[in-house]
Design a protein around this motif. Structure first.
Motif, PDB file in Angstrom:
ATOM      1  N   THR A  41       0.835  -1.061  -0.075  1.00  9.25           N
ATOM      2  CA  THR A  41       0.019   0.143   0.198  1.00  9.25           C
ATOM      3  C   THR A  41       0.903   1.331  -0.261  1.00  9.25           C
ATOM      4  O   THR A  41       0.296   2.465   0.099  1.00  9.25           O
ATOM      5  CB  THR A  41      -0.861   0.088   1.172  1.00  9.25           C
ATOM      6  N   CYS A  49      -3.851   5.583   0.910  1.00  6.37           N
ATOM      7  CA  CYS A  49      -3.193   5.149   2.267  1.00  6.37           C
ATOM      8  C   CYS A  49      -2.157   6.361   2.861  1.00  6.37           C
ATOM      9  O   CYS A  49      -2.418   6.508   4.006  1.00  6.37           O
ATOM     10  CB  CYS A  49      -2.704   3.831   2.068  1.00  6.37           C
ATOM     11  N   GLY A  96      -3.715   1.255   5.155  1.00  8.22           N
ATOM     12  CA  GLY A  96      -2.784   0.303   4.701  1.00  8.22           C
ATOM     13  C   GLY A  96      -2.028  -0.529   5.797  1.00  8.22           C
ATOM     14  O   GLY A  96      -0.770  -0.492   5.796  1.00  8.22           O
ATOM     15  N   SER A 154      -3.678  -1.832  -3.485  1.00  6.32           N
ATOM     16  CA  SER A 154      -4.016  -2.175  -1.937  1.00  6.32           C
ATOM     17  C   SER A 154      -4.652  -3.178  -1.651  1.00  6.32           C
ATOM     18  O   SER A 154      -5.766  -3.479  -2.630  1.00  6.32           O
ATOM     19  CB  SER A 154      -4.610  -0.745  -1.324  1.00  6.32           C
TER      20      SER A 154
END
Lengths: 118, 1149
Positions: free
Chosen positions: B613, B619, B662, B745
């Protein structure tokens, strides 16, 4: 883990036909904590290991009413029809069993021989 | 009767409830409301339907019924003439209630006109009998199946032989390949043969849990605790546990507590061929234990690899070899052609891998199932090949590409166990994690790159290195074997057969590859004698042991004779790196425990920040508020604190919170558990006050306590329910599910799929349940609040503690960094030049905070820049992959930190030039300032050391109450005040640089003839550092003042005699005004304290003794003093005289 209190090894039930063996905790017709339930034969009984409840029992086997062979309740080893019969005795006296049972056994035999072939 | 029929309705819940009153009462075998009861009524419906169907078709058959008894048999079995299925049931149910209702229905019938009549009772009873019979058959079927499977395992026929061998030999080696059943069966064989108190070690925690689960099921003790497991934070062990699965590390810890391991009768060490550090060590410890414990039985279990080594190590122990159960595997050698060979810098060429996918598609029809497992060396390689394969997969729609490595989220790792839809194969691209740790069923094709990345330790650069190697033949075979677990398979080797033949036979054992610090520390604490003479199964190089011993000495865990220090013995009990352990101990002194606990825990687990991520802008934005430019440990601290807050407010909602940032929540759970363990450990060593009064629920609040108890019971139930459900069916993957897996992600992928979401919810719940069971959220929140808004003073102190913990892991920013691009910032450690910051570190994105401010620079242009803002990085790891990377860094003020933590400080005569640890040179312009700074630092260190020793000394004390007083709160507060002031308000301009190799060669003056004469003029310095005596340093020259400080030993351009030069100086505390040498001045400063403080000084006795014994060294400050009590003439300074007097006052009391 206290080493001094070694338990007595559990009593083992072994089927004299298929060799299945497992510890049992009770032999008789009235397993503990079964309330209104009565067994119609003297059985080797253990706690049902697959139930989370402590009081559920499991019948492992009993003795053949004819030859007293110790057999498990698996359909390959014994049959209950008012009394316990080991498969050897069933086959010996097959004619005395109702046709429903005869048909069932014949069908099973056919299936197992088929399975063996494939 | 007819009226009965009409009013009775089996489907009505009232009627069923009436029936429950008869058959399923509180005192019955099955109770109303239980799961069995629910099942019965479901069964009842099926049974009724079956009966109706049979009634309609069964009449015809009845006719032939009597025909059978025509043939007379020899024996009459006395069977009933008419067949009834009921005769086949060996159970009956009878209670008075039932009998009454059946038999005397006519009497009671009228009273119970609406209740069930005899017919209904009889129907229900019959159904119940059939139900009981059905459940009996079901359970017995499971049992029979279980026994059948056990019988079919290759190891089964060796059962008696194994038991026999164990009975007659202290050590037995059982060697068997994958699938032979050794791990699950051998412990059971021993258990049923009457052995109890069996322990079985595993290299992996997850295996402990799954084996305990499997074996308890197989030994019919699923709901008992005869078989249990114990891992770092979890145990299912009770007093009735007879067989325990545990990790190797944990068994070692148990030996640490219980030298003879008296709690076990049998120890099974599984997977010994994997040759983990702990395992090799454990074998060594057990080997020496066997001499003491004649009754102990040891069983080693191994794959059929290098068995002789193990047998020989235990005096030719008997070996039992069991064949594995593997289907035939075809091996195809497909060496990569030269033009597709990757060069060192280039990415991997995906063509050889794609050809294999294509080949499979051409050769094997899609309806023939079987997945592919591809072994690559590392994450970068995986993502390269994954990308290429994904393109092919999207095109053909016949593959789902899934990566597998340890830094993936748990949810993504789990995907490899899901099932591909029909006509589609999984292509799992994995590191060597799938070689042993993770077993995936259904793999038919294996592609082996022949490469592995392995961690090794470079003692010279003090650096870990992750390098790519060819695998061993043993690994190669192991990889191949993964194709033949569920059916015949194919293994494609991307190397030539001649390469294979040239491979090493076995992988290099871990003990030969890694730093041995923790191992040596543990050996010392177990009193195993000289590590060099310990008999390892495969001894590590002596140099590697020596490096570890030196390191432990540097860290203060071992003293100069190599014996465990008090801090060392504590560190040995902490299951973490020495540096992290040190932080914990240091934190406990300064009442900074809460943040230190969190940081120590955070640095001991994998980073919660998911790599995948990293480039996700959402994130990154969401994470921003968590970042701290003080360093990564502070970012982790912020993250943990914020998470705990979310946990307190939203409970299970934290999952979503983590996903948006994340974060892998699993790591945070690990952190909170570890943190708790650290806290308990500190408490058990009296380094932390036990949680009394405030946090315990008030005794009067019974209602609240009961509420909590009910809550706990509910949580426990949820946990049990979950455990029952576990191991349910695997999800079916969707075609689109591969691809984006590791690239974008994880959150997006998971949100897309509804099925996945449900699974997540379930996971989340159980994690949340376990969390709540283990931790008191409000208490945790309290603890977190303490560490949430650290003042700049606390922050400075915390940084110092981290730095002292991490020392000597320090890095110096290169002087030209401010002119370089962000991505090209360079750093140097003592042993390795030109290291870079790992891209995940906060300093990689914000390197300016490490630069010396522009306006601060004094002489620009010259390579020595004066500033009061030089900084160093303290780091947790230095790991070389394609570059040497620093991770988990924290920045500290250079001069202050070095003066407070360094092990070796050397100065010139006027202390303006300072060389730290033989590699960092600091030059201060102003001699009087230099002296002041140095002197302050020395004072602070002495006090710090004193308090630390007192704190550690007390940790041995039995009574914590008495101990708490040993280190007074006021003393620590004063010290932390002093440290903070020193850290924050030392405004001294200095230059900082790394010495060149040539400079380090000619660093010291060496032993000198003149030093003899000068030392006689030097004041006695033992007051400054109790117990230490200033004496000429035999190697460096100059005067060794303390273990870490050598005065005037640097080769200097300045006058060698400047140490004797006195300058006028007035003491701010007393009226003294006289010419003093630098040392004399330091000496006076150390002993002369403001009037108010004098009372607190406690180090009288020891320092006085030291000073009186070395009275030969005369100083202008000492004078002869006659003590009436001792009746002796003593040469003491004025302050010493005061102290001496006070000492008598104490003893008089």
């Amino acid at each position: 883990m206290d080493q001094t209190t070694t338990e007595i090894p559990p009593k083992i039930f072994t089927c004299q036909l298929c060799g299945l063996s497992s510890p049992f905790v009770y032999y008789g017709q009235k397993p503990p904590n079964t309330r209104a339930i009565v067994l119609l034969e003297e059985c080797f009984v253990t706690k049902d290991p697959f139930s989370p409840e402590k009081e559920k029992f499991l019948v492992l086997g009993s003795t053949c009413s004819l030859c007293s062979l110790c057999v498990c309740v698996a359909s390959d080893c014994s049959l209950f029809y008012t009394k316990r019969f080991c498969m050897r005795c069933v086959n010996k006296h097959l004619d005395q069993f109702p046709h429903q049972i005869q048909a069932e056994l014949a069908k099973k035999k056919q299936q197992s021989s088929k399975a063996a072939v494939s | 009767m007819d009226s009965h029929r009409r009013t009775w309705d089996w489907d009505s819940s009232q009627c069923r409830a009436q029936m429950d009153q008869v058959f399923f009462r509180e005192q019955d075998y099955i109770q109303a409301g239980s799961p069995d009861h629910k099942e019965f009524w479901a069964f009842f419906d099926r049974f009724q339907r079956f009966k109706t169907k049979k009634d309609m078709s069964g009449v015809a058959k009845e006719d032939r019924g009597d025909g059978t008894d025509r043939k007379k048999a020899k024996v009459d079995l006395g069977l009933p003439k008419e067949y009834d299925a009921r005769y086949r049931i060996n159970v009956s149910v009878c209670s008075r209630d039932i009998e009454e209702r059946l038999g005397k229905s006519e009497h009671r019938g009228r009273q119970r006109s609406s209740g069930p009549g005899p017919q209904e009772i009889s129907d229900c009873r019959l159904a119940l009998l059939h139900f009981l019979d059905f459940t009996q058959r079901q359970s017995f079927g499971k049992l029979a199946k279980l026994r059948r499977e056990q019988k079919n395992l290759p190891i089964f026929q060796y059962r008696d032989r194994i038991v026999e061998l164990v009975r007659t030999h202290p050590v037995v080696v059982v060697a068997g390949d994958t699938g032979c059943g050794k791990s699950t069966q051998v412990p059971q064989y021993l258990l049923s043969a009457g052995f109890s108190y069996i322990s079985c070690t595993q290299p992996r925690r997850i295996a402990c849990i799954s084996l305990a689960k499997r074996v308890s099921f197989e030994s019919l003790n699923q709901y008992g605790s005869k078989v249990g497991y114990q891992i770092r934070f979890e145990t299912s062990r009770t007093t009735s546990t007879k067989l325990l699965f545990l990790t190797e590390g944990l068994l070692l810890r148990q030996i640490q507590q219980d030298k003879t391991l008296s709690q076990y009768q049998v120890v099974i060490v599984d997977e010994v061929h994997e040759r983990h550090l702990h395992c090799d060590f454990l074998l060594g410890v057990l080997r020496s234990l066997l001499a003491e414990r004649q009754d102990l039985r040891l069983i080693l279990m191994s794959a059929t690899i290098n068995i002789k080594l193990f047998s020989d190590y235990f005096g030719s122990a008997p070996v039992l070899q069991v064949p594995g159960r593997l289907f035939p595997i075809q091996v195809v050698y497909q060496p990569i052609p030269p033009d597709e060979q990757p060069s060192r810098s280039e990415k991997l060429d995906p063509r050889p891998y794609l050809r294999i996918l294509q080949g499979i598609d051409q050769r094997y029809p899609p309806e023939e199932r079987g997945d592919l497992l591809l072994f690559l060396s590392g994450m970068t390689e995986i993502s390269t090949i994954q990308e290429a394969c994904q393109v092919y997969a999207t095109h053909t729609r016949r593959w789902i590409v899934l990566p597998l490595h340890s830094t993936l989220s748990i949810a993504q790792q789990d995907k490899v166990f899901d099932i591909a839809p029909p006509g589609v194969r999984k292509c799992i691209i994995s590191t060597n994690i799938a070689e042993t740790s993770v077993t995936i069923d259904g793999v038919r094709f294996v592609v082996d790159s022949g490469k592995v990345k392995e961690m090794s330790f470079d003692p010279k650069a003090k650096m870990q290195r992750l390098q790519e190697f060819w695998i061993s033949r043993a690994s190669s075979e192991q990889r191949k074997g993964r194709a033949g677990r569920t059916g015949p398979g194919v293994c494609y080797r991307l190397y030539a057969e001649s390469d294979y033949d040239a491979f090493a036979p076995y992988p290099v054992p871990e003990i030969h590859r890694v730093a041995l610090d923790s191992l040596i520390l543990q050996m010392k604490s177990m009193c195993l004698g000289d590590p060099l003479s310990f008999i390892f199964i495969d001894p590590p190089p002596a140099s590697s042991i020596q490096t570890a011993v030196t390191y432990l000495k540097e860290q203060g865990a071992l003293d100069s004779r190599g014996e465990l220090t008090s801090i060392g013995s504590l560190l040995a009990q902490l299951p973490v790196d020495v540096v992290i352990g040190k932080m914990l101990v240091l934190g406990s002194l300064f009442h900074l425990v809460e943040p230190v606990l969190t940081v120590a825990a955070a640095l001991s687990v994998q980073s919660p920040f998911l790599r995948s991520t990293q480039h996700n802008p959402d994130c990154t934005t969401a994470r921003q508020p968590l970042h701290s430019n003080q360093g990564d440990p502070f970012t982790l601290l912020n993250t943990f604190n914020a998470w705990v807050e979310v946990k307190g407010e939203r409970g299970g909602g934290s999952r979503k919170w983590c996903r948006r940032r994340g974060l892998e929540e699993q790591r945070l759970y690990e952190m909170v558990n570890l943190r708790r363990q650290f806290k308990d450990l500190l408490r058990s060593h009296s380094l932390l006050e036990s949680e009394g009064g405030s946090s315990a629920p008030s005794a009067g609040d019974r209602g609240q306590r009961r509420e909590r108890l009910t809550e706990r019971r509910r949580l426990h139930q949820m946990k049990r329910d979950h455990e029952l459900q576990e191991g349910g069916k695997r999800k079916v993957l969707r075609l689109e599910e591969g691809g984006d897996g590791g690239l974008s992600s994880g959150s997006d992928t998971e949100d897309k799929s509804r099925g996945r979401k449900d699974k997540d919810r379930q996971n989340m719940d159980i994690q949340e349940v376990k969390f709540k069971l283990r931790h008191n959220v409000s208490q945790l929140q309290e603890a977190v609040t303490v560490s949430q808004d650290l003042s700049s003073r606390q922050q400075a102190l915390l940084k110092l503690l981290l730095c002292r913990g991490l020392y000597p892991q320090l890095a110096l920013p290169d002087e030209h960094n401010s002119t370089r691009k962000d991505s090209e910032q360079v750093f140097h450690t003592k042993n390795k030049q030109g290291v870079v910051i790992h891209p995940t570190s906060v300093f990689a994105s914000d390197p300016e905070v490490l630069h010396v401010p522009e306006d601060d620079g004094g002489e620009m242009g010259s390579d020595k820049r004066d500033s009061s803002r030089h900084q160093l990085l303290a780091f947790v790891t230095l790991l070389e992959t394609n570059k040497p990377y620093l991770s988990n860094c924290v920045r500290v003020p250079a001069l202050q930190a070095l003066l407070l933590v360094a092990n070796s400080m050397d100065t010139n005569a006027d202390c303006t030039r300072l060389v730290v640890d033989g590699w960092l040179e600091l030059e201060l312009r102003d001699p009087s300032e230099a002296l002041r700074v140095l002197s302050t630092a020395l004072k602070l260190r002495a006090e710090w050391e004193r308090l630390l020793l007192a704190q550690l000394g007390q940790s041995g004390a039995a009574e914590p109450a008495a101990a708490e007083q040993a280190v007074s709160r006021r003393a620590t507060e004063k010290l932390s005040e002093g440290l903070v002031r020193f850290l924050l308000y030392t405004e001294v301009s200095y230059s900082l640089r790394r010495l060149t190799a040539l400079q380090t060669q000619n660093l010291y003056v060496g032993p000198q003839a003149e030093s003899e004469s000068s030392s006689s003029e030097t004041p006695d310095l033992s007051v400054l550092f109790p117990g230490a005596q200033a004496k000429p340093d035999p190697i460096k020259g100059g005067l060794r003042v303390t273990s870490f400080f050598t005065y005037n030993c640097l080769m200097d351009s300045k006058d060698l005699y400047s140490e004797c030069l006195r300058t006028f100086w007035s003491c701010p505390n007393c009226d003294l005004y006289m010419p003093l040498t630098p040392l004399e001045r330091m000496h006076h400063e150390a002993s002369c304290r403001p009037a108010g403080e004098q009372q607190e000084s406690q180090d009288g006795a020891e320092s006085e003794k030291a000073s009186s014994s070395s009275s030969s060294s005369m100083s202008s400050l000492t004078r002869v003093y006659h003590c009436d009590v001792c009746n002796e003439d003593l040469k003491l300074t004025s302050t010493e005289i005061l102290k001496h007097k006070r000492q008598h006052m104490y003893t008089a009391k």
